[in-house]
Scaffold this active site. Structure first.
Site, mmCIF file in Angstrom:
data_model
loop_
_atom_site.group_PDB
_atom_site.id
_atom_site.type_symbol
_atom_site.label_atom_id
_atom_site.label_comp_id
_atom_site.label_asym_id
_atom_site.label_seq_id
_atom_site.Cartn_x
_atom_site.Cartn_y
_atom_site.Cartn_z
ATOM 1 N N ASP A 89 4.311 0.920 11.953
ATOM 2 C CA ASP A 89 2.914 0.309 11.296
ATOM 3 C C ASP A 89 2.872 -1.166 12.034
ATOM 4 O O ASP A 89 1.569 -1.918 11.586
ATOM 5 C CB ASP A 89 2.962 0.349 10.051
ATOM 6 C CG ASP A 89 2.794 1.428 9.424
ATOM 7 O OD1 ASP A 89 3.120 1.837 8.322
ATOM 8 O OD2 ASP A 89 2.449 2.502 10.206
ATOM 9 N N ARG A 147 -8.787 -0.371 4.615
ATOM 10 C CA ARG A 147 -7.837 0.382 3.759
ATOM 11 C C ARG A 147 -6.760 -0.079 3.446
ATOM 12 O O ARG A 147 -6.362 0.231 2.351
ATOM 13 C CB ARG A 147 -7.520 1.572 4.679
ATOM 14 C CG ARG A 147 -8.859 2.721 4.957
ATOM 15 C CD ARG A 147 -8.593 3.695 5.951
ATOM 16 N NE ARG A 147 -7.420 4.541 5.182
ATOM 17 C CZ ARG A 147 -6.792 5.403 5.716
ATOM 18 N NH1 ARG A 147 -6.968 6.035 6.716
ATOM 19 N NH2 ARG A 147 -5.815 6.168 5.027
ATOM 20 N N CYS A 187 -5.243 12.268 12.051
ATOM 21 C CA CYS A 187 -5.894 11.005 11.877
ATOM 22 C C CYS A 187 -5.829 10.543 13.627
ATOM 23 O O CYS A 187 -5.380 11.247 14.233
ATOM 24 C CB CYS A 187 -5.638 10.044 10.915
ATOM 25 S SG CYS A 187 -3.701 9.616 11.242
ATOM 26 N N LYS A 227 0.685 -1.292 -0.031
ATOM 27 C CA LYS A 227 -0.009 -0.004 -0.035
ATOM 28 C C LYS A 227 0.944 1.293 -0.020
ATOM 29 O O LYS A 227 0.624 2.213 -0.780
ATOM 30 C CB LYS A 227 -0.955 0.360 1.296
ATOM 31 C CG LYS A 227 -1.459 1.313 1.435
ATOM 32 C CD LYS A 227 -2.355 1.329 2.792
ATOM 33 C CE LYS A 227 -1.947 1.764 3.860
ATOM 34 N NZ LYS A 227 -1.471 3.085 4.234
ATOM 35 N N ASN A 228 1.886 1.147 0.923
ATOM 36 C CA ASN A 228 2.734 2.566 1.024
ATOM 37 C C ASN A 228 3.937 2.846 0.038
ATOM 38 O O ASN A 228 4.525 3.692 -0.151
ATOM 39 C CB ASN A 228 3.353 2.599 2.465
ATOM 40 C CG ASN A 228 2.037 2.787 3.520
ATOM 41 O OD1 ASN A 228 0.947 3.006 3.082
ATOM 42 N ND2 ASN A 228 2.647 2.298 4.671
ATOM 43 N N ARG A 239 -0.266 14.679 12.962
ATOM 44 C CA ARG A 239 0.568 14.469 11.584
ATOM 45 C C ARG A 239 0.601 15.963 10.702
ATOM 46 O O ARG A 239 -0.214 15.850 9.770
ATOM 47 C CB ARG A 239 -0.267 13.442 10.805
ATOM 48 C CG ARG A 239 -0.280 12.263 11.787
ATOM 49 C CD ARG A 239 -1.063 11.187 11.104
ATOM 50 N NE ARG A 239 -0.001 10.428 10.009
ATOM 51 C CZ ARG A 239 -0.438 9.495 9.171
ATOM 52 N NH1 ARG A 239 -1.984 9.055 9.363
ATOM 53 N NH2 ARG A 239 0.381 9.193 8.217
HETATM 54 C C1 EPZ Z 1 4.220 6.974 6.167
HETATM 55 O O1 EPZ Z 1 3.326 8.023 6.675
HETATM 56 C C2 EPZ Z 1 3.167 5.800 6.073
HETATM 57 N N1 EPZ Z 1 1.958 6.139 5.173
HETATM 58 C C3 EPZ Z 1 2.676 5.578 7.568
HETATM 59 O O2 EPZ Z 1 1.776 4.073 7.348
HETATM 60 C C4 EPZ Z 1 3.600 5.357 8.366
HETATM 61 O O3 EPZ Z 1 3.390 4.900 9.648
HETATM 62 C C5 EPZ Z 1 4.794 6.288 8.259
HETATM 63 O O4 EPZ Z 1 5.040 6.669 6.974
HETATM 64 C C6 EPZ Z 1 5.840 6.048 9.259
HETATM 65 O O5 EPZ Z 1 6.555 4.869 8.706
HETATM 66 C C7 EPZ Z 1 2.197 6.071 3.847
HETATM 67 O O6 EPZ Z 1 3.487 5.647 3.349
HETATM 68 C C8 EPZ Z 1 1.018 6.328 2.670
HETATM 69 P P1 EPZ Z 1 6.094 10.531 8.280
HETATM 70 P P2 EPZ Z 1 3.806 9.647 6.639
HETATM 71 O O7 EPZ Z 1 6.024 11.911 7.427
HETATM 72 O O8 EPZ Z 1 4.436 9.818 5.347
HETATM 73 C C9 EPZ Z 1 6.044 13.741 11.676
HETATM 74 C C10 EPZ Z 1 -0.098 2.989 7.393
HETATM 75 O O9 EPZ Z 1 -0.646 2.492 8.657
HETATM 76 N N2 EPZ Z 1 5.737 14.660 10.386
HETATM 77 O O10 EPZ Z 1 7.156 9.518 8.138
HETATM 78 O O11 EPZ Z 1 2.729 10.443 6.940
HETATM 79 C C11 EPZ Z 1 4.464 13.043 11.612
HETATM 80 O O12 EPZ Z 1 3.719 13.944 12.401
HETATM 81 C C12 EPZ Z 1 0.270 4.313 7.752
HETATM 82 O O13 EPZ Z 1 0.162 2.292 6.518
HETATM 83 C C13 EPZ Z 1 6.048 15.923 10.795
HETATM 84 O O14 EPZ Z 1 6.562 16.302 12.019
HETATM 85 O O15 EPZ Z 1 4.850 9.459 7.753
HETATM 86 C C14 EPZ Z 1 4.953 11.706 12.115
HETATM 87 O O16 EPZ Z 1 4.934 11.923 13.831
HETATM 88 C C15 EPZ Z 1 0.300 4.733 8.913
HETATM 89 N N3 EPZ Z 1 5.922 16.864 9.792
HETATM 90 C C16 EPZ Z 1 6.082 11.328 11.965
HETATM 91 O O17 EPZ Z 1 6.914 12.627 11.326
HETATM 92 C C17 EPZ Z 1 5.848 16.578 8.481
HETATM 93 O O18 EPZ Z 1 6.090 17.567 7.383
HETATM 94 C C18 EPZ Z 1 6.219 10.290 10.652
HETATM 95 O O19 EPZ Z 1 5.539 10.875 9.676
HETATM 96 C C19 EPZ Z 1 5.690 15.361 8.353
HETATM 97 C C20 EPZ Z 1 5.773 14.322 9.122
#
Ligand code: EPZ
Length: 424
Positions: free
Chosen positions: A313, A405, A124, A26-27, A129
């Site tokens: 995850d 999802r 969410c 998915k990701n 996020r």
């Molecule tokens: C990706 O989300 C995945 N989703 C998530 O999977 C996964 O948990 C996450 O990466 C971490 O591995 C997809 O790939 C579609 P991040 P993403 O940006 O990109 C903070 C699932 O269940 N952050 O690495 O949103 C954020 O708040 C989902 O499949 C900022 O502060 O994750 C979080 O605490 C859930 N500022 C942390 O970084 C930003 O601009 C990780 O976020 C961006 C993120």
């Protein structure tokens, strides 16, 4: 989504045996679908999982004027996308609210059209996020951003390559900026990049379209801007989180299962953790991964980290396994602020879990007992299904739509392994 049939009824106590084929990631497929927008010619994506988040992304692409053809196959969906007719770069609120990861359409739309208007993606169940790393990186590449009325509007005549440093290895920000840089003027270097395998898969798709991207999988990614991309074909990498989820299910329920379509290296961290608990995990000669558990697992601590560390995850699923292991497991969640919401549902099944901020202390009990529970989110929903497989009696998990999802034909795959699970 069918109204009314939004619960899984799981009857515990059955060992899992047999073979299950893991679907495409998915990701990986979500950013790849966004990347297709960069290309003015037809692209073919194979091995796509039939999950709700893919359908949401395809709805967004169709609204943008991308022609989409879907063909079902044995190894997942084949999508034929024709982005030549891209007619707008506006993504409406009801779609970004449905799936926050649509934010990584900003980079490709800016690159292809020079303009994008998108509703702020909602937070969410697992934390606010924010998207500050995405927006700051796009500004550094020359985009002019304005936020008004819950929408972000970005414009750029032509993005210019830059050195960008990410304070945190955000997966989405890394992907968004990679895609924005593909058609920019000059070279972009992303330092402090996320190293997830899904980013490597995105890089191989971008390069198949003629982009010049190198370094994905390490923390420095270099992109040399090109003028135009061309059509390409790509098969999506296997879903390491689905694989890890099934590994946790076998650990909790007991059994002997072969996982097909898995890259063992991508699940090294969860495999090592499960081995510590007494689960047998081995790569077979044919590349499949064999997982065996006789129950009676030992407790073990886990700390979630960016890849290649233990993935956030899989943290809720691991909590479900630890809930019935012998001894006490300390779980530390370093990625998201609020990802222990499944604890209160597991307590309804008899789990003994104490949450203090980013740490959860799980004191294993001999057996969980079935109960009606509610899934707060996707991975947490799977944790409750896993707990139901291991528990005495019947567990009804409300919120199957969360699980849909990210998991394709979940109850069919589990029933194929001998589980007693129905959608009601
Ligand atoms: C990706 O989300 C995945 N989703 C998530 O999977 C996964 O948990 C996450 O990466 C971490 O591995 C997809 O790939 C579609 P991040 P993403 O940006 O990109 C903070 C699932 O269940 N952050 O690495 O949103 C954020 O708040 C989902 O499949 C900022 O502060 O994750 C979080 O605490 C859930 N500022 C942390 O970084 C930003 O601009 C990780 O976020 C961006 C993120």
């Amino acid at each position: 989504m069918e109204q009314g049939r939004d619960r899984f009824r799981v009857t515990g106590g059955r060992r899992l045996t047999g073979t299950v084929r893991i679907s495409g990631a998915k990701n990986a497929v979500l950013p790849i679908l966004a990347a297709a927008v960069l290309c003015p010619e037809e692209v073919v994506i194979r091995g796509v999982p039939a999950i709700r988040d893919v359908q949401v992304m395809l709805t967004i692409l169709r609204r943008l004027g991308v022609r989409v053809r879907e063909e079902a196959g044995l190894d997942g969906l084949t999508l034929v996308l024709d982005p030549s007719g891209l007619s707008t770069a506006e993504v409406h609120e009801e779609l970004t609210r449905e799936m926050r990861s649509s934010i990584f359409l900003m980079g490709p739309l800016l690159g292809r059209v020079g303009w994008v208007r998108m509703a702020y993606p909602g937070g969410c169940a697992i934390g606010p996020r924010p998207i500050d790393l995405h927006l700051r990186g796009l500004q550094e590449l020359g985009a002019h951003l304005e936020e008004k009325g819950g929408y972000i509007e970005a414009t750029a005549t032509r993005l210019r390559g830059r050195e960008i440093y990410l304070d945190f290895p955000s997966v989405g920000a890394t992907e968004n900026l990679m895609m924005a840089a593909v058609l920019a003027e000059g070279t972009t270097v992303i330092r402090g990049a996320a190293r997830e395998p899904e980013i490597v898969d995105l890089q191989s798709f971008l390069c198949a379209m003629g982009a010049r991207v190198r370094g994905a999988g390490l923390d420095v990614i270099r992109i040399e801007g090109v003028r135009r991309l061309h059509g390409a074909e790509h098969t999506v990498a296997p879903d390491r989180i689905e694989a890890g989820t099934f590994m946790a299910a076998v650990a909790a329920a007991g059994g002997d299962v072969k996982l097909e379509n898995v890259i063992a290296e991508h699940v090294e961290a969860p495999a090592a953790k499960l081995r510590e608990m007494g689960v047998w995990v081995e790569e077979e000669a044919d590349g499949s991964l064999r997982v065996r558990s006789r129950g009676g697992l030992q407790a073990s601590d886990v700390k979630t980290l960016p890849y290649p560390g233990f993935p956030t995850d899989l943290q809720p699923q691991f909590m479900a396994v630890a809930a019935a292991a012998m001894g006490t497991s300390v779980i530390t969640e370093t990625i998201f602020e609020n990802r222990f919401r499944v604890a209160e549902e597991l307590r309804r099944m008899g789990a003994q879990i104490k949450v203090e901020g980013r740490t959860a202390v799980v004191k294993g009990v001999p057996r969980l007992s079935g109960a009606p529970v509610t899934a707060p989110a996707l991975r947490e929903g799977m944790a409750l299904v896993i707990a139901g497989l291991a528990a005495d009696g019947v567990t009804e998990v409300c919120g199957a739509h969360h699980v849909d999802r990210g998991y394709e034909r979940l109850e069919e795959k589990l029933r194929g392994l001998g589980a007693e699970i129905l959608r009601v």
